[in-house]
Design an enzyme around this catalytic site. Structure first.
Site, PDB file in Angstrom:
ATOM      1  N   GLN A   1      11.407  -0.642 -14.673  1.00  0.00           N
ATOM      2  CA  GLN A   1      11.022  -1.725 -15.587  1.00  0.00           C
ATOM      3  C   GLN A   1      10.691  -1.186 -16.977  1.00  0.00           C
ATOM      4  OE1 GLN A   1       7.845  -3.416 -13.149  1.00  0.00           O
ATOM      5  NE2 GLN A   1       7.318  -1.318 -12.564  1.00  0.00           N
TER       6      GLN A   1
ATOM      7  N   HIS B   1      -8.519  -8.801  -9.831  1.00  0.00           N
ATOM      8  CA  HIS B   1      -8.732  -7.720  -8.868  1.00  0.00           C
ATOM      9  C   HIS B   1      -9.840  -8.057  -7.875  1.00  0.00           C
ATOM     10  CE1 HIS B   1      -6.661  -4.998 -11.952  1.00  0.00           C
ATOM     11  NE2 HIS B   1      -5.857  -5.115 -10.920  1.00  0.00           N
TER      12      HIS B   1
ATOM     13  N   ASP C   1       9.201   2.108  -2.136  1.00  0.00           N
ATOM     14  CA  ASP C   1       9.397   0.665  -2.016  1.00  0.00           C
ATOM     15  C   ASP C   1       8.574   0.148  -0.831  1.00  0.00           C
ATOM     16  OD1 ASP C   1      12.385  -1.452  -1.887  1.00  0.00           O
ATOM     17  OD2 ASP C   1      10.265  -1.901  -1.544  1.00  0.00           O
ATOM     18  N   GLY C   2       7.675  -0.774  -1.112  1.00  0.00           N
ATOM     19  CA  GLY C   2       6.809  -1.301  -0.053  1.00  0.00           C
ATOM     20  C   GLY C   2       7.575  -2.030   1.027  1.00  0.00           C
TER      21      GLY C   2
ATOM     22  N   ASP D   1       0.028  -6.850  -4.064  1.00  0.00           N
ATOM     23  CA  ASP D   1      -0.343  -6.990  -5.476  1.00  0.00           C
ATOM     24  C   ASP D   1       0.911  -6.680  -6.290  1.00  0.00           C
ATOM     25  OD1 ASP D   1      -2.646  -5.123  -7.666  1.00  0.00           O
ATOM     26  OD2 ASP D   1      -1.393  -6.910  -8.008  1.00  0.00           O
ATOM     27  N   SER D   2       1.877  -7.578  -6.205  1.00  0.00           N
ATOM     28  CA  SER D   2       3.189  -7.284  -6.794  1.00  0.00           C
ATOM     29  C   SER D   2       3.401  -8.075  -8.077  1.00  0.00           C
ATOM     30  CB  SER D   2       4.304  -7.668  -5.797  1.00  0.00           C
ATOM     31  OG  SER D   2       4.457  -9.079  -5.793  1.00  0.00           O
ATOM     32  N   THR D   3       4.454  -7.729  -8.755  1.00  0.00           N
ATOM     33  CA  THR D   3       4.922  -8.516  -9.889  1.00  0.00           C
ATOM     34  C   THR D   3       5.506  -9.823  -9.356  1.00  0.00           C
ATOM     35  OG1 THR D   3       6.815  -7.009  -9.683  1.00  0.00           O
ATOM     36  CG2 THR D   3       5.378  -6.698 -11.581  1.00  0.00           C
TER      37      THR D   3
END
Ligand code: SAM
Length: 288
Positions: A38, A69, A144-145, A163-165
């Site tokens: 990114q 958070h 990569d999760g 907690d991703s984009t």
């Protein structure tokens, strides 16, 4: 009509589908690069501390990240009866990791962030968010999760925090029943998933509904979407969604939350209780 002061510089994220935008006055661009995944920008703002932007989208500021958070972590951690093994997928700015590690009962946290550059830049520009990175309970992995969760042993985890984009690019595969099925396998029936679930105002009847349908299709049928303020994200109002197969996501360890041994700026037992009662227009989510 008030004008933007011509002398000032502004970072603006436009939400064209909603005919709205959000701007912060910036005094300096501190860093910019294109990682493998990114476009990353770091700014100094005039009143909001430092700002991280990923692919043109606001990610985190010094001033308001506590809202996100704290609400992504503490409701889930006080809902699970005894969270010891926690997985964070994404979370590269490390603010979520810091909040998880405030819970003394947590024994291990794996943070699986696909882009190491996000974490290295967070360490440089957001050191307060990274203050727990060297906690012996924490393991930071840069993978990569979606692939990582496939290799988890059944029942290995108590809590998964996504907690991703936004669900585009590498994060697109974090919002479907295949991924949620792997999460359930790693969690077992009494494990808990919590995931950032975008804007209640913009997405209740689209992404949030679709995401909850995918969670249910994977067997994570006990669900609760918690709204909370988050100024820099689209609409200024954000959410996270709790989901489990066997755990009651509307019950939490109230006494433990009331007597928490760590400071917060937003979360407390009363805020948690309030979030259990969704706004009127969001009640439809619970009716399927
Ligand atoms: N608070 C932000 C929000 O709600 O948009 C998320 C913050 S965190 C910086 C988002 C992170 O998710 C990014 O660093 C991104 O690299 C990471 N990410 C996206 N897809 C991923 C995946 N498949 N596996 C692991 N991390 C991923």
């Amino acid at each position: 009509m008030p004008e933007f002061p011509a002398s000032a510089s502004w970072f603006t994220e436009v939400w064209s589908a909603e005919g709205s935008a959000f701007s912060l006055e910036v005094t300096e661009k501190l860093h910019e690069e294109r990682s493998e995944f990114q476009h990353i920008e770091i700014y100094q703002t005039r009143h909001w501390g430092k700002l991280m932007v990923l692919d043109g989208c606001y990610m985190v500021t010094d001033r308001d990240n506590f809202l996100y958070h704290e609400m992504l972590t503490h409701p889930a951690l006080f809902t699970h009866p005894n969270p010891k093994k926690v997985l964070i997928i994404g979370g590269g700015d490390c603010g979520t990791l810091r909040e998880v590690l405030r819970h003394p009962g947590v024994e291990r946290v794996w943070q699986v962030e696909i882009d190491e550059r996000v974490t290295r830049l967070a360490e440089q520009y957001f050191p307060a968010l990274c203050e727990a990175n060297n906690d012996p309970r924490a393991q930071l992995l840069f993978e990569d999760g979606i692939a990582w969760i496939r290799n988890c042993e059944p029942g290995e985890l108590d809590l998964i925090i996504v907690d991703s984009t936004d669900p585009v690019g590498p994060a697109a595969g974090l919002f479907n029943r295949e991924f949620f099925g792997h999460c359930l396998r790693a969690l077992g029936r009494d494990g808990l998933l919590v995931q950032q679930s975008e804007s209640p105002l913009f997405h209740t009847h689209s992404l949030i509904r679709e995401m909850r349908s995918e969670l249910a299709a994977a067997g994570l049928t006990n669900q609760l979407t918690l709204p909370f303020p988050q100024p820099i994200y689209p609409s200024g109002w954000w959410s996270c969604t709790l989901a489990s197969a066997g755990l009651d996501v509307r019950a939490f360890r109230e006494t433990d939350a009331e007597n928490k041994a760590f400071a917060t700026f937003y979360y407390n037992a009363g805020v948690h209780r309030g979030a259990l009662n969704p706004p009127e227009f969001m009640k439809a989510l619970d009716e399927g």
